[in-house]
Design a protein around this motif. Structure first.
Motif, PDB file in Angstrom:
ATOM      1  N   ALA A 196       0.836  -1.208   0.000  1.00 23.44           N
ATOM      2  CA  ALA A 196       0.000   0.000   0.000  1.00 23.44           C
ATOM      3  C   ALA A 196       0.871   1.259   0.000  1.00 23.44           C
ATOM      4  O   ALA A 196       0.570   2.243  -0.704  1.00 23.44           O
ATOM      5  CB  ALA A 196      -0.928  -0.001   1.212  1.00 23.44           C
ATOM      6  N   ALA A 197       1.959   1.244   0.782  1.00 27.17           N
ATOM      7  CA  ALA A 197       2.860   2.396   0.814  1.00 27.17           C
ATOM      8  C   ALA A 197       3.527   2.605  -0.542  1.00 27.17           C
ATOM      9  O   ALA A 197       3.721   3.748  -0.986  1.00 27.17           O
ATOM     10  CB  ALA A 197       3.920   2.191   1.895  1.00 27.17           C
ATOM     11  N   ALA A 198       3.870   1.515  -1.217  1.00 27.72           N
ATOM     12  CA  ALA A 198       4.472   1.624  -2.544  1.00 27.72           C
ATOM     13  C   ALA A 198       3.485   2.228  -3.537  1.00 27.72           C
ATOM     14  O   ALA A 198       3.866   3.035  -4.393  1.00 27.72           O
ATOM     15  CB  ALA A 198       4.941   0.256  -3.026  1.00 27.72           C
ATOM     16  N   ASP A 199       2.228   1.849  -3.430  1.00 27.89           N
ATOM     17  CA  ASP A 199       1.201   2.431  -4.311  1.00 27.89           C
ATOM     18  C   ASP A 199       1.065   3.933  -4.068  1.00 27.89           C
ATOM     19  O   ASP A 199       0.940   4.719  -5.018  1.00 27.89           O
ATOM     20  CB  ASP A 199      -0.138   1.736  -4.091  1.00 27.89           C
ATOM     21  CG  ASP A 199      -0.145   0.297  -4.600  1.00 27.89           C
ATOM     22  OD1 ASP A 199       0.722  -0.034  -5.438  1.00 27.89           O
ATOM     23  OD2 ASP A 199      -1.002  -0.484  -4.152  1.00 27.89           O
ATOM     24  N   ARG A 200       1.094   4.336  -2.794  1.00 24.20           N
ATOM     25  CA  ARG A 200       1.006   5.769  -2.486  1.00 24.20           C
ATOM     26  C   ARG A 200       2.233   6.512  -3.004  1.00 24.20           C
ATOM     27  O   ARG A 200       2.127   7.632  -3.517  1.00 24.20           O
ATOM     28  CB  ARG A 200       0.855   5.978  -0.980  1.00 24.20           C
ATOM     29  CG  ARG A 200      -0.489   5.523  -0.417  1.00 24.20           C
ATOM     30  CD  ARG A 200      -0.692   6.055   0.985  1.00 24.20           C
ATOM     31  NE  ARG A 200       0.302   5.545   1.914  1.00 24.20           N
ATOM     32  CZ  ARG A 200       0.173   4.424   2.612  1.00 24.20           C
ATOM     33  NH1 ARG A 200      -0.929   3.683   2.467  1.00 24.20           N
ATOM     34  NH2 ARG A 200       1.118   4.043   3.454  1.00 24.20           N
ATOM     35  N   ALA A 201       3.388   5.892  -2.868  1.00 24.17           N
ATOM     36  CA  ALA A 201       4.617   6.524  -3.357  1.00 24.17           C
ATOM     37  C   ALA A 201       4.580   6.703  -4.866  1.00 24.17           C
ATOM     38  O   ALA A 201       5.034   7.723  -5.392  1.00 24.17           O
ATOM     39  CB  ALA A 201       5.828   5.680  -2.952  1.00 24.17           C
ATOM     40  N   ALA A 202       4.035   5.723  -5.555  1.00 19.83           N
ATOM     41  CA  ALA A 202       3.928   5.821  -7.016  1.00 19.83           C
ATOM     42  C   ALA A 202       2.976   6.924  -7.436  1.00 19.83           C
ATOM     43  O   ALA A 202       3.141   7.527  -8.499  1.00 19.83           O
ATOM     44  CB  ALA A 202       3.480   4.481  -7.592  1.00 19.83           C
ATOM     45  N   ASP A 203       1.970   7.207  -6.609  1.00 12.73           N
ATOM     46  CA  ASP A 203       0.995   8.254  -6.923  1.00 12.73           C
ATOM     47  C   ASP A 203       1.520   9.652  -6.621  1.00 12.73           C
ATOM     48  O   ASP A 203       0.918  10.649  -7.040  1.00 12.73           O
ATOM     49  CB  ASP A 203      -0.302   8.016  -6.139  1.00 12.73           C
ATOM     50  CG  ASP A 203      -1.043   6.770  -6.606  1.00 12.73           C
ATOM     51  OD1 ASP A 203      -0.819   6.358  -7.768  1.00 12.73           O
ATOM     52  OD2 ASP A 203      -1.811   6.203  -5.805  1.00 12.73           O
ATOM     53  N   HIS A 204       2.609   9.747  -5.858  1.00 14.75           N
ATOM     54  CA  HIS A 204       3.172  11.053  -5.476  1.00 14.75           C
ATOM     55  C   HIS A 204       4.674  11.025  -5.772  1.00 14.75           C
ATOM     56  O   HIS A 204       5.506  11.044  -4.869  1.00 14.75           O
ATOM     57  CB  HIS A 204       2.910  11.354  -3.998  1.00 14.75           C
ATOM     58  CG  HIS A 204       1.464  11.367  -3.628  1.00 14.75           C
ATOM     59  ND1 HIS A 204       0.771  10.225  -3.285  1.00 14.75           N
ATOM     60  CD2 HIS A 204       0.566  12.392  -3.571  1.00 14.75           C
ATOM     61  CE1 HIS A 204      -0.484  10.540  -3.012  1.00 14.75           C
ATOM     62  NE2 HIS A 204      -0.639  11.847  -3.181  1.00 14.75           N
ATOM     63  N   ARG A 205       5.004  11.011  -7.021  1.00 11.02           N
ATOM     64  CA  ARG A 205       6.386  10.771  -7.439  1.00 11.02           C
ATOM     65  C   ARG A 205       7.340  11.892  -7.021  1.00 11.02           C
ATOM     66  O   ARG A 205       8.494  11.639  -6.691  1.00 11.02           O
ATOM     67  CB  ARG A 205       6.451  10.546  -8.954  1.00 11.02           C
ATOM     68  CG  ARG A 205       5.673   9.311  -9.419  1.00 11.02           C
ATOM     69  CD  ARG A 205       5.828   9.090 -10.903  1.00 11.02           C
ATOM     70  NE  ARG A 205       7.196   8.757 -11.267  1.00 11.02           N
ATOM     71  CZ  ARG A 205       7.708   7.528 -11.204  1.00 11.02           C
ATOM     72  NH1 ARG A 205       6.961   6.509 -10.777  1.00 11.02           N
ATOM     73  NH2 ARG A 205       8.958   7.303 -11.570  1.00 11.02           N
TER      74      ARG A 205
END
Length: 350
Positions: A196-205
């Motif tokens: 989930a954290a990786a998905d959030r990181a991908a959304d806020h590059r």
């Protein structure tokens, strides 16, 4: 080690940034062994040594954590199915490639004879040597994670306490278990949160890049100021640097995912690379040294690393569907369940 089907195409269940992270880690593992072998053979240090020392912070912790991410999919299986899915294939690959290693390193027709070969071979069954220790420990990690899953949070605390001051007995299994099991089990226990954290990181590059840049600067400073060996010598430093390194490799993987297809391909096929890279590494080093070509040690290490990564990938593709497929695929007859109850693992990744 995520299981794949017999198709050479990328399964829909794979996660891109995980493959990228594994690709980064496996290439750095190969580079470490290649550079170390060249320096040992030539007695020359290289400008690439600081990079290798820096990567120690996240190279193996990251590879173990990424391997543990998919444990929750497996621990619900009964022991028979679990052994068939993970323990049998990993044990098979270790025994096969350990035997190949052994025949090259201490052949029974060598000076020590068959008795020396048998003694060293028996020792390798309980104390893995060379590059294959990771496969051996990964087998142990999967089995232990399955056994303690009901008490996984307490087990994770215990693993962290052990990692504060890893053992240094000279025996590979206890020493590396105490150093790295915490990262594998953390990947398993916090799999959903990490993804989930990786998905959030991908959304806020942009924010992710800023955090990554800060990590990169601090981690780069840590190597010359704290030193390479202090990770094992100072209590707690190994664990702290490992945690920071894992965070860095995850951020790196998210930022680079999908940008370098060849890197993702290496990650998807990290098992063939890990199993077989020692062959082109040893042969290539011998050819390079005998050729007398005046190459900078760092450039030679990079060149030999590229060869040592490419050759196993090529070999893996060439043997697929041939009698030599057993080199990277568990034979269909080998398992604890009937063939109809499982699929043959081909090209599984670490």
């Amino acid at each position: 080690m995520a299981e794949t089907t017999a198709t050479p195409h990328r399964p829909a269940s794979r996660i891109g940034w995980v493959d990228t992270g594994k690709g980064i880690c496996i290439i750095l593992v190969v580079l470490m062994h290649v550079a170390g072998g060249l320096e040992g053979a030539t007695g020359q240090e290289s400008w690439i040594d600081p990079l290798i020392a820096w990567a120690k912070q996240f190279r193996m912790p990251g590879l173990f954590l990424l391997s543990g991410l998919f444990v929750p999919r497996l621990v619900g299986l009964g022991w028979n199915a679990f052994l068939d899915r993970k323990i049998v294939p990993l044990s098979y690959f270790y025994l096969l490639w350990f035997s190949i290693n052994a025949l090259m390193r201490f052949p029974p027709w060598g000076e020590a004879g068959f008795s020396g070969f048998a003694q060293d071979y028996a020792l390798g069954l309980v104390d893995p040597f060379g590059v294959l220790w990771f496969i051996y420990l990964l087998t142990v990690f999967f089995a232990v994670a399955k056994a303690v899953w009901r008490w996984r949070h307490a087990a994770l605390i215990a693993a962290a306490l052990l990692a504060l001051a890893p053992l240094s007995t000279g025996w590979m299994v206890p020493d590396q278990f105490t150093a790295y099991f915490v990262f594998f089990l953390a990947g398993a226990v916090f799999s959903a949160q990490i993804r989930a954290a990786a998905d959030r990181a991908a959304d806020h590059r942009r924010k992710t890049f800023a955090i990554w840049a800060g990590w990169f600067a601090l981690s780069a400073l840590a190597t010359p100021f704290l030193g390479h060996d202090v990770q094992n010598a100072a209590p707690g430093v190994h664990l702290l640097l490992g945690i920071a390194g894992v965070a860095g490799i995850l951020l790196s993987a998210v930022l680079v995912a999908g940008q370098l297809p060849w890197l993702d391909y290496c990650g998807r096929n990290s098992l063939p690379i890990y199993l077989a890279f020692f062959l082109p590494m040893v042969i290539g080093r011998a050819v390079l040294l005998r050729s007398g070509i005046p190459l900078d040690p760092g450039v030679a290490a990079l060149l030999l690393t590229a060869i040592s990564v490419a050759v196993p990938l090529l070999l893996h593709r060439l043997v697929r569907g041939t009698p030599l497929a057993f080199l990277f695929a568990r034979p269909a007859w080998l398992g604890t369940r009937p063939r109809s109850a499982r699929q043959q693992e081909i090209g599984s990744s670490l």
